[in-house]
Write a protein that holds these residues in place. Structure first.
Motif, PDB file in Angstrom:
ATOM      1  N   ARG A  25       0.844  -1.182   0.000  1.00 23.52           N
ATOM      2  CA  ARG A  25       0.000   0.000   0.000  1.00 23.52           C
ATOM      3  C   ARG A  25       0.887   1.242   0.000  1.00 23.52           C
ATOM      4  N   ALA A  26       0.516   2.247  -0.771  1.00 19.84           N
ATOM      5  CA  ALA A  26       1.353   3.438  -0.927  1.00 19.84           C
ATOM      6  C   ALA A  26       0.573   4.690  -0.559  1.00 19.84           C
ATOM      7  N   LEU A  27       1.148   5.491   0.333  1.00 15.44           N
ATOM      8  CA  LEU A  27       0.601   6.798   0.670  1.00 15.44           C
ATOM      9  C   LEU A  27       1.625   7.846   0.259  1.00 15.44           C
ATOM     10  N   THR A  28       1.188   8.828  -0.506  1.00 15.88           N
ATOM     11  CA  THR A  28       2.061   9.898  -0.974  1.00 15.88           C
ATOM     12  C   THR A  28       1.486  11.235  -0.550  1.00 15.88           C
ATOM     13  N   THR A  29       2.307  12.068   0.058  1.00 21.74           N
ATOM     14  CA  THR A  29       1.890  13.421   0.411  1.00 21.74           C
ATOM     15  C   THR A  29       2.341  14.370  -0.690  1.00 21.74           C
ATOM     16  N   HIS A  30       1.382  15.015  -1.337  1.00 20.04           N
ATOM     17  CA  HIS A  30       1.691  15.888  -2.461  1.00 20.04           C
ATOM     18  C   HIS A  30       2.024  17.313  -2.039  1.00 20.04           C
ATOM     19  N   HIS A  31       1.232  17.871  -1.134  1.00 19.94           N
ATOM     20  CA  HIS A  31       1.426  19.282  -0.804  1.00 19.94           C
ATOM     21  C   HIS A  31       0.699  19.595   0.493  1.00 19.94           C
ATOM     22  N   ALA A  32       1.042  20.727   1.081  1.00 20.32           N
ATOM     23  CA  ALA A  32       0.353  21.219   2.269  1.00 20.32           C
ATOM     24  C   ALA A  32       0.451  22.730   2.286  1.00 20.32           C
ATOM     25  N   VAL A  33      -0.577  23.386   2.766  1.00 19.68           N
ATOM     26  CA  VAL A  33      -0.583  24.843   2.920  1.00 19.68           C
ATOM     27  C   VAL A  33      -1.223  25.173   4.264  1.00 19.68           C
ATOM     28  N   GLU A  87      -8.336  12.585 -10.641  1.00 21.83           N
ATOM     29  CA  GLU A  87      -6.965  12.585 -10.131  1.00 21.83           C
ATOM     30  C   GLU A  87      -6.063  13.346 -11.087  1.00 21.83           C
ATOM     31  N   GLY A  88      -5.246  14.273 -10.557  1.00 20.99           N
ATOM     32  CA  GLY A  88      -4.365  15.078 -11.377  1.00 20.99           C
ATOM     33  C   GLY A  88      -2.905  14.725 -11.168  1.00 20.99           C
ATOM     34  N   ASP A  89      -2.049  15.290 -12.015  1.00 21.74           N
ATOM     35  CA  ASP A  89      -0.616  15.044 -11.965  1.00 21.74           C
ATOM     36  C   ASP A  89       0.055  16.197 -11.214  1.00 21.74           C
ATOM     37  N   GLY A  90       0.798  15.870 -10.156  1.00 20.18           N
ATOM     38  CA  GLY A  90       1.501  16.884  -9.397  1.00 20.18           C
ATOM     39  C   GLY A  90       0.597  17.920  -8.775  1.00 20.18           C
ATOM     40  N   PRO A  91      -0.482  17.531  -8.090  1.00 15.23           N
ATOM     41  CA  PRO A  91      -1.430  18.512  -7.567  1.00 15.23           C
ATOM     42  C   PRO A  91      -0.838  19.346  -6.426  1.00 15.23           C
ATOM     43  N   THR A  92      -1.245  20.604  -6.362  1.00 11.89           N
ATOM     44  CA  THR A  92      -0.837  21.499  -5.280  1.00 11.89           C
ATOM     45  C   THR A  92      -2.051  22.300  -4.818  1.00 11.89           C
ATOM     46  N   LEU A  93      -1.932  22.879  -3.634  1.00 12.63           N
ATOM     47  CA  LEU A  93      -3.014  23.642  -3.026  1.00 12.63           C
ATOM     48  C   LEU A  93      -2.653  25.118  -2.919  1.00 12.63           C
ATOM     49  N   ALA A  94      -3.692  25.952  -2.824  1.00 12.89           N
ATOM     50  CA  ALA A  94      -3.510  27.374  -2.549  1.00 12.89           C
ATOM     51  C   ALA A  94      -4.740  27.869  -1.810  1.00 12.89           C
ATOM     52  N   HIS A 138     -12.972  21.194 -21.959  1.00 11.14           N
ATOM     53  CA  HIS A 138     -11.695  21.902 -21.929  1.00 11.14           C
ATOM     54  C   HIS A 138     -11.916  23.356 -21.519  1.00 11.14           C
ATOM     55  N   ASP A 139     -11.445  23.701 -20.330  1.00 15.01           N
ATOM     56  CA  ASP A 139     -11.603  25.068 -19.824  1.00 15.01           C
ATOM     57  C   ASP A 139     -10.533  25.305 -18.765  1.00 15.01           C
ATOM     58  N   PRO A 140      -9.251  25.414 -19.136  1.00 13.35           N
ATOM     59  CA  PRO A 140      -8.159  25.418 -18.162  1.00 13.35           C
ATOM     60  C   PRO A 140      -8.038  26.731 -17.398  1.00 13.35           C
ATOM     61  N   PHE A 141      -7.329  26.655 -16.269  1.00 17.64           N
ATOM     62  CA  PHE A 141      -6.890  27.879 -15.605  1.00 17.64           C
ATOM     63  C   PHE A 141      -5.388  27.827 -15.352  1.00 17.64           C
ATOM     64  N   ALA A 142      -4.918  26.956 -14.438  1.00 20.63           N
ATOM     65  CA  ALA A 142      -3.487  26.940 -14.134  1.00 20.63           C
ATOM     66  C   ALA A 142      -3.050  25.574 -13.640  1.00 20.63           C
ATOM     67  N   ALA A 143      -1.781  25.251 -13.888  1.00 16.88           N
ATOM     68  CA  ALA A 143      -1.193  24.017 -13.383  1.00 16.88           C
ATOM     69  C   ALA A 143      -0.738  24.169 -11.946  1.00 16.88           C
ATOM     70  N   SER A 144      -0.512  25.406 -11.492  1.00 17.65           N
ATOM     71  CA  SER A 144      -0.194  25.681 -10.092  1.00 17.65           C
ATOM     72  C   SER A 144      -0.543  27.125  -9.796  1.00 17.65           C
ATOM     73  N   ILE A 145      -0.851  27.402  -8.528  1.00 12.97           N
ATOM     74  CA  ILE A 145      -1.185  28.752  -8.077  1.00 12.97           C
ATOM     75  C   ILE A 145      -0.453  29.013  -6.765  1.00 12.97           C
ATOM     76  N   THR A 146       0.162  30.179  -6.674  1.00  8.78           N
ATOM     77  CA  THR A 146       0.742  30.668  -5.429  1.00  8.78           C
ATOM     78  C   THR A 146       0.188  32.058  -5.188  1.00  8.78           C
ATOM     79  N   VAL A 147      -0.209  32.358  -3.963  1.00 15.17           N
ATOM     80  CA  VAL A 147      -0.806  33.648  -3.633  1.00 15.17           C
ATOM     81  C   VAL A 147       0.232  34.538  -2.955  1.00 15.17           C
ATOM     82  N   THR A 148       0.435  35.744  -3.473  1.00 20.26           N
ATOM     83  CA  THR A 148       1.382  36.686  -2.889  1.00 20.26           C
ATOM     84  C   THR A 148       0.709  37.444  -1.737  1.00 20.26           C
ATOM     85  N   PRO A 149       1.476  38.171  -0.922  1.00 19.39           N
ATOM     86  CA  PRO A 149       0.870  38.896   0.204  1.00 19.39           C
ATOM     87  C   PRO A 149      -0.227  39.874  -0.209  1.00 19.39           C
TER      88      PRO A 149
END
Length: 428
Positions: A25-33, A87-94, A138-149
């Protein structure tokens, strides 16, 4: 230091016929915010065995580490309706300025969830294939998002028909303007500030994304920022035309050092043989796309991220510093690119770092590291003076075992699978 278990709902193994005692069994942690209030969201995937389609989970934890809600998606339970988030590839949170949670994955899919994780507000999917113009979804936005201050969205977006690449490829660093956030009813316009690869002669009008713009028109063919990062870094490093230069390079999620200064990890072509010693750069870009240099002090071989393919850079935009962890050490820089701290995994106090993955830096200035086998999230407060980072990391690693023992008594994990039966579970 704070240690919290990366939990799965106690009902999940039975519902999906997972054997908690199975060795494969495999558990993978992708991201945390983390939020400014101290809540933490952790994105992980649980699979029946490695390579098998799995169940992705986002768990929200209170500031004291107590799980408060879990959203499960990816593989639907037997007899249930299809999941709302594939399920996505390389998912991240924001965490967006209004508290909404965004999950993005390559090539460019974005989904918005309520802060309580009980509902999907909207989905903007992007398939990998070239025939995407025939896909009504098909209606994309972004592969990753980071929020600035200031609330700007620093995004990585993908393009089709680049050079010889098949399908979509992450290629654009783009930025929204302040006070224009992402909502279920509105995708903000993203201004392209950099392009990785400018070889886009094969593109047609159907390959443009209206919300990703350069000048007065969408990014398409020659209408894009110049020079490309490939060209600029090749010139900066003197590797133009080199077999081991930046041609056919790849980039990973950009990190924000502030509202107008960003780090973009770029690494050279990956070969089947050893890639240790291959070119890589943690490029410094301003909000006009000008290359301001690189995070310095790294040796191509002795500090190579290629050994374990650790290309993640995280940043603290509130204090203007950046961090990176790979097989050989943990590194910290100031905003001018000066290496301020290096903790080598060859040194006894820092050897345990080889078992961790660096996920993010919190608004409070804490590093979030996930143990890859024991599935625990370690929070390390970073002192204001980076000269004190090494003692802080050493102290956190020494306390890790004691806190882990306390958690084992509380949760009694099986094969390092931590389960929780107190928080509500939402199957999206």
């Amino acid at each position: 230091m704070t240690l919290l278990p990366i939990t799965a709902p106690a009902s999940l193994p039975d519902l999906h016929h997972l054997d908690p005692e199975a060795d494969d069994r495999a558990l993978t942690t992708h991201h945390a915010v983390a939020t400014a209030a101290g809540d933490t969201y952790v994105l992980a995937a649980l699979r029946r065995y490695r390579g098998h389609a799995g169940h992705q989970m986002i768990t929200r934890y209170a500031p004291d580490g107590t799980p408060t809600a879990t959203a499960v998606f990816g593989q639907a339970p037997p007899g249930a309706t299809p999941t709302a988030i594939p399920e996505g590839d390389g998912p991240t949170l924001a965490v967006l300025p209004d508290g909404t949670l965004a999950i993005s994955s390559k090539p460019g899919s974005t989904h918005l969830l309520t802060p309580d994780l009980d509902h999907v507000l909207v989905s903007w999917p992007m398939p990998w294939g070239r025939d995407k113009q025939h896909d009504p979804g098909h209606d994309p936005f972004a592969a990753s998002i980071t929020v600035t201050p200031a609330g700007r969205l620093l995004c990585m977006t993908s393009e089709y028909k680049l050079s010889h690449w098949a399908g979509a490829h992450p290629n654009i660093v783009a930025l929204s303007e302040p006070a224009t956030t992402l909502t279920p009813g509105r995708k903000p316009e993203l201004r392209a500030i950099a392009t990785l690869d400018a070889r886009a002669d094969r593109q047609s009008d159907t390959d443009a994304h209206p919300h990703v713009r350069h000048g007065d028109a969408p990014v398409l063919r020659a209408n894009r920022p110049t020079p490309s990062l490939t060209e600029a870094l090749s010139e900066l490093t003197g590797t133009s035309g080199s077999l081991y230069g930046y041609l056919d390079s790849t980039m990973t999620r950009p990190a924000a050092l502030g509202d107008d200064l960003f780090v973009v990890p770029v690494f050279g072509k990956i070969y089947r043989s050893s890639n240790r010693g291959q070119q890589f750069s943690f490029a410094l870009l301003d909000d006009h796309g000008t290359l301001r240099g690189r995070l310095g002090g790294l040796h191509l071989r002795e500090d190579s991220p290629f050994t374990r393919f650790d290309f993640t850079v995280v940043a603290d935009p509130h204090r203007a510093r950046a961090f990176h962890l790979n097989r050989y050490g943990l590194y910290a820089w100031s905003a001018d690119g000066e290496l301020r701290a290096r903790m080598s995994t060859a040194d006894k106090p820092f050897k345990p770092l080889v078992h961790f993955t660096l996920l993010e830096c919190t608004p409070a200035g804490e590093l979030l590291l996930a143990h890859r086998k024991q599935h625990l999230l370690l929070r390390i407060p970073v002192p204001q003076d980076l000269d004190g980072l090494a003692p802080a990391v050493e102290a956190a690693l020494k306390a890790y075992g004691r806190e882990r023992t306390a958690l084992k008594k509380q949760y009694t994990p099986v094969n390092w699978l931590w389960t929780d039966n107190t928080a509500p579970v939402y199957h999206l």
